[in-house]
Design a protein around this motif. Structure first.
Motif, mmCIF file in Angstrom:
data_model
loop_
_atom_site.group_PDB
_atom_site.id
_atom_site.type_symbol
_atom_site.label_atom_id
_atom_site.label_comp_id
_atom_site.label_asym_id
_atom_site.label_seq_id
_atom_site.Cartn_x
_atom_site.Cartn_y
_atom_site.Cartn_z
ATOM 1 N N VAL A 1 2.464 -3.030 15.274
ATOM 2 C CA VAL A 1 2.175 -3.527 13.930
ATOM 3 C C VAL A 1 1.513 -2.390 13.172
ATOM 4 O O VAL A 1 0.446 -1.929 13.582
ATOM 5 N N ILE A 2 2.116 -1.919 12.095
ATOM 6 C CA ILE A 2 1.500 -0.778 11.405
ATOM 7 C C ILE A 2 0.828 -1.177 10.086
ATOM 8 O O ILE A 2 -0.042 -0.475 9.612
ATOM 9 N N VAL A 3 1.231 -2.304 9.513
ATOM 10 C CA VAL A 3 0.462 -2.868 8.407
ATOM 11 C C VAL A 3 0.319 -4.351 8.684
ATOM 12 O O VAL A 3 1.296 -5.017 9.033
ATOM 13 N N ARG A 4 -0.892 -4.848 8.547
ATOM 14 C CA ARG A 4 -1.119 -6.238 8.863
ATOM 15 C C ARG A 4 -1.247 -7.059 7.581
ATOM 16 O O ARG A 4 -1.768 -6.591 6.575
ATOM 17 N N GLU A 5 -0.699 -8.252 7.624
ATOM 18 C CA GLU A 5 -0.779 -9.172 6.492
ATOM 19 C C GLU A 5 -2.211 -9.293 5.999
ATOM 20 O O GLU A 5 -3.135 -9.455 6.797
ATOM 21 N N GLY A 6 -2.380 -9.171 4.673
ATOM 22 C CA GLY A 6 -3.698 -9.400 4.098
ATOM 23 C C GLY A 6 -4.598 -8.180 4.048
ATOM 24 O O GLY A 6 -5.557 -8.150 3.272
ATOM 25 N N GLN A 7 -4.269 -7.212 4.851
ATOM 26 C CA GLN A 7 -5.062 -5.985 4.919
ATOM 27 C C GLN A 7 -5.115 -5.274 3.556
ATOM 28 O O GLN A 7 -4.117 -5.166 2.860
ATOM 29 N N GLU A 8 -6.299 -4.785 3.197
ATOM 30 C CA GLU A 8 -6.467 -4.060 1.934
ATOM 31 C C GLU A 8 -5.707 -2.736 1.997
ATOM 32 O O GLU A 8 -5.865 -1.979 2.962
ATOM 33 N N LEU A 9 -4.897 -2.446 0.984
ATOM 34 C CA LEU A 9 -4.029 -1.268 1.063
ATOM 35 C C LEU A 9 -4.464 -0.149 0.130
ATOM 36 O O LEU A 9 -4.821 -0.387 -1.021
ATOM 37 N N ARG A 10 -4.401 1.065 0.622
ATOM 38 C CA ARG A 10 -4.652 2.246 -0.216
ATOM 39 C C ARG A 10 -3.465 3.197 -0.195
ATOM 40 O O ARG A 10 -3.481 4.224 -0.831
ATOM 41 N N GLU A 11 -2.442 2.835 0.590
ATOM 42 C CA GLU A 11 -1.280 3.710 0.657
ATOM 43 C C GLU A 11 -0.038 2.888 0.984
ATOM 44 O O GLU A 11 -0.138 1.768 1.483
ATOM 45 N N SER A 12 1.107 3.488 0.667
ATOM 46 C CA SER A 12 2.369 2.845 1.017
ATOM 47 C C SER A 12 3.133 3.767 1.961
ATOM 48 O O SER A 12 2.823 4.947 2.083
ATOM 49 N N LEU A 13 4.153 3.198 2.624
ATOM 50 C CA LEU A 13 4.825 3.918 3.694
ATOM 51 C C LEU A 13 6.283 4.197 3.372
ATOM 52 O O LEU A 13 7.066 3.282 3.115
ATOM 53 N N LEU A 14 6.622 5.456 3.373
ATOM 54 C CA LEU A 14 7.994 5.878 3.147
ATOM 55 C C LEU A 14 8.601 6.181 4.508
ATOM 56 O O LEU A 14 8.146 7.094 5.206
ATOM 57 N N LEU A 15 9.621 5.410 4.867
ATOM 58 C CA LEU A 15 10.201 5.557 6.209
ATOM 59 C C LEU A 15 11.140 6.754 6.250
ATOM 60 O O LEU A 15 12.133 6.799 5.518
ATOM 61 N N LEU A 16 10.809 7.725 7.064
ATOM 62 C CA LEU A 16 11.619 8.948 7.144
ATOM 63 C C LEU A 16 12.636 8.873 8.269
ATOM 64 O O LEU A 16 13.737 9.411 8.171
ATOM 65 N N ASP A 17 12.253 8.190 9.340
ATOM 66 C CA ASP A 17 13.171 8.098 10.470
ATOM 67 C C ASP A 17 12.812 6.913 11.350
ATOM 68 O O ASP A 17 11.632 6.649 11.583
ATOM 69 N N GLY A 18 13.837 6.213 11.831
ATOM 70 C CA GLY A 18 13.605 5.044 12.673
ATOM 71 C C GLY A 18 13.792 3.748 11.902
ATOM 72 O O GLY A 18 14.243 3.764 10.756
ATOM 73 N N TRP A 19 13.453 2.648 12.550
ATOM 74 C CA TRP A 19 13.614 1.333 11.936
ATOM 75 C C TRP A 19 12.294 0.582 11.875
ATOM 76 O O TRP A 19 11.531 0.577 12.844
ATOM 77 N N LEU A 20 12.068 -0.096 10.728
ATOM 78 C CA LEU A 20 10.914 -0.968 10.551
ATOM 79 C C LEU A 20 11.405 -2.371 10.218
ATOM 80 O O LEU A 20 12.530 -2.552 9.770
ATOM 81 N N ALA A 21 10.536 -3.346 10.414
ATOM 82 C CA ALA A 21 10.835 -4.702 9.963
ATOM 83 C C ALA A 21 9.622 -5.278 9.256
ATOM 84 O O ALA A 21 8.487 -4.908 9.551
ATOM 85 N N ARG A 22 9.883 -6.155 8.304
ATOM 86 C CA ARG A 22 8.810 -6.909 7.655
ATOM 87 C C ARG A 22 8.869 -8.327 8.202
ATOM 88 O O ARG A 22 9.889 -8.989 8.115
ATOM 89 N N VAL A 23 7.767 -8.767 8.772
ATOM 90 C CA VAL A 23 7.769 -10.018 9.543
ATOM 91 C C VAL A 23 6.761 -11.010 8.995
ATOM 92 O O VAL A 23 5.604 -10.657 8.759
ATOM 93 N N LYS A 24 7.185 -12.232 8.809
ATOM 94 C CA LYS A 24 6.248 -13.306 8.465
ATOM 95 C C LYS A 24 6.082 -14.217 9.670
ATOM 96 O O LYS A 24 7.050 -14.678 10.241
ATOM 97 N N ASP A 25 4.843 -14.462 10.028
ATOM 98 C CA ASP A 25 4.543 -15.334 11.165
ATOM 99 C C ASP A 25 4.264 -16.754 10.710
ATOM 100 O O ASP A 25 3.656 -16.984 9.666
ATOM 101 N N LEU A 26 4.680 -17.697 11.538
ATOM 102 C CA LEU A 26 4.272 -19.085 11.304
ATOM 103 C C LEU A 26 3.294 -19.479 12.393
ATOM 104 O O LEU A 26 3.419 -19.062 13.541
#
Lengths: 239, 239
Positions: free
Chosen positions: A38-63
């Motif tokens: 998990v590299i960014v957690r829901e709700g976490q205060e953000l100061r930066e955004s992530l530009l994916l250069l290589d590999g695969w990411l997913a955005r996941v919502k948990d129930l």
DNA sequence: CGCGGTGTTGAGACCTGTCAAGACGTGTGG
DNA sequence: CCACACGTCTTGACAGGTCTCAACACCGCG
């Protein structure tokens, strides 16, 4: 490696030399992360955004209850959480599917861009709206398409998105998701994904093994998916 | 009547006097449209966006075969197709559910705003990202929630969104959708919507008749939906 | 008074989920 | 080099949620 990102932008609008410089200047540092983190957690205060250069990411919502819905997959060249710049926190986690290389972009720099480069700002605004268009198409899949068409549709979309950034080889591309992860994208169970995959294979449309997806019959796959690429806004024009 | 729109903005960030003036200056004219009209067609070249002042709109994606998925509902105060400003065409239709009053906003004016008012631009960027967050929550509903929870979730969301702009009265609000339209939102059939609605009623959670929805047990409804409002970004902060 | 749209109900089919077990494959440690 | 373990993939039997089709009731409106 930011070339892939620039390709994705240039697919939709012209980028001036000054703007290209600004884009290149966004990345403050490049980091690597292993798979299944998990590299960014829901709700976490953000100061930066992530530009994916290589590999695969997913955005996941948990129930509550442990079920998960992957709301979007990201491949090289995607700004995975640019929306975090104005939202300031995310409504979902960002997780790695594979080992990834990521460009870290401080919000400070994006903000500075919005003050100085309105056209480039509109392009990034466009990019987050494109993201929303992909969400809408996913909603159609989840709401109305049966399992087979839903899966076929995803494969069509990924083929095009990967092709734009030069990540297809012939009729195939690397596809690192497990069947369970695929189930989380498609709103199905892993068992049903397995059977649906076999059906697609039996029909001679695709092949998937050892992390590689081969599209055997592109036209047949498209029509099984009722796929129409216009929601990807592939045309280049003034934004 | 643009007050509702300003309320919605001010829920998320402070708006200066100059910005308020700019917002008021966006609307070039106010038009009315009857119910059940397509007012923006998929693919159509856009020169203006629509600020909904009164009534209900829906954004609809059609599938070959006549099936439809409503990807979002809009109520007074919503900018229904602000994303059209950068997309230049939409990937869906915009249709009226009820008779509506709409403020027509020329893209020219939005563009001028992006050149002159970066903070307000970021707020509108935020608004389109909020829209995407609502899409994502809908994807979770469509992918993972059973019919009852899905419907309960929609009612919770609408209650909050309407409450922000002052359109709830006590424990109820006007809800003009037919059961068929509700089915198009929820990815169900009209028949199943009917049965699910009866179930919610039988459980004593909501009542719906003659275009009015009453929420009888808010807490119970929330827990039936597993509703968590954080995806609506209700907090006010610097964007 | 009749009509069209909307809402309601029932029976049965079908798609997808659940549960459970076993096969396969790859990396690790002995 | 083998044995084992763990994740992933596969398969079968069955359950259950949602869909389909069809008929009918209701209601506002011309």
């Amino acid at each position: 490696m930011i070339e892939r990102h620039l390709k994705k932008l240039r697919q939709r609008d012209a980028i001036s030399a000054e703007e290209e410089q600004a884009v290149r200047g966004l990345v403050a540092q490049v980091i690597e992360q292993p798979a299944d983190r998990v590299i960014v957690r829901e709700g976490q205060e953000l100061r930066e955004s992530l530009l994916l250069l290589d590999g695969w990411l997913a955005r996941v919502k948990d129930l509550p209850g442990g079920q998960r819905q992957i709301t979007e997959l990201h491949v090289a060249g995607d700004f995975a959480d640019l929306h975090g710049f104005v939202l300031k926190r995310l409504d979902h986690d960002v997780v790695t599917i594979t080992r990834v290389r990521i460009g870290v972009v401080p919000h400070e720099r994006i903000r500075e861009m919005t003050e100085r480069l309105p056209h480039l700002t509109r392009i990034y605004w466009f990019m987050t709206n494109l993201d929303a268009a992909v969400h809408r198409e996913a909603a159609v899949s989840l709401g109305r398409r049966p399992a087979l068409a839903r899966m076929a549709h995803l494969f069509c979309e990924l083929w095009i998105r990967l092709d734009i950034v030069g990540l297809t080889q012939g009729d195939s591309f690397d596809f690192p998701l497990t069947q369970s992860e695929l189930a989380e994208v498609l709103g199905l169970t892993a068992v049903h994904v397995n059977r649906t995959l076999q059906e697609l294979r039996r029909m001679g449309l695709v092949e998937l093994h050892s992390g590689r997806l081969r599209i055997i019959e592109w036209e047949a796959l498209k029509s099984a998916a009722l796929f129409d690429e216009s929601y990807l806004f592939l045309e280049r024009r003034q934004r």
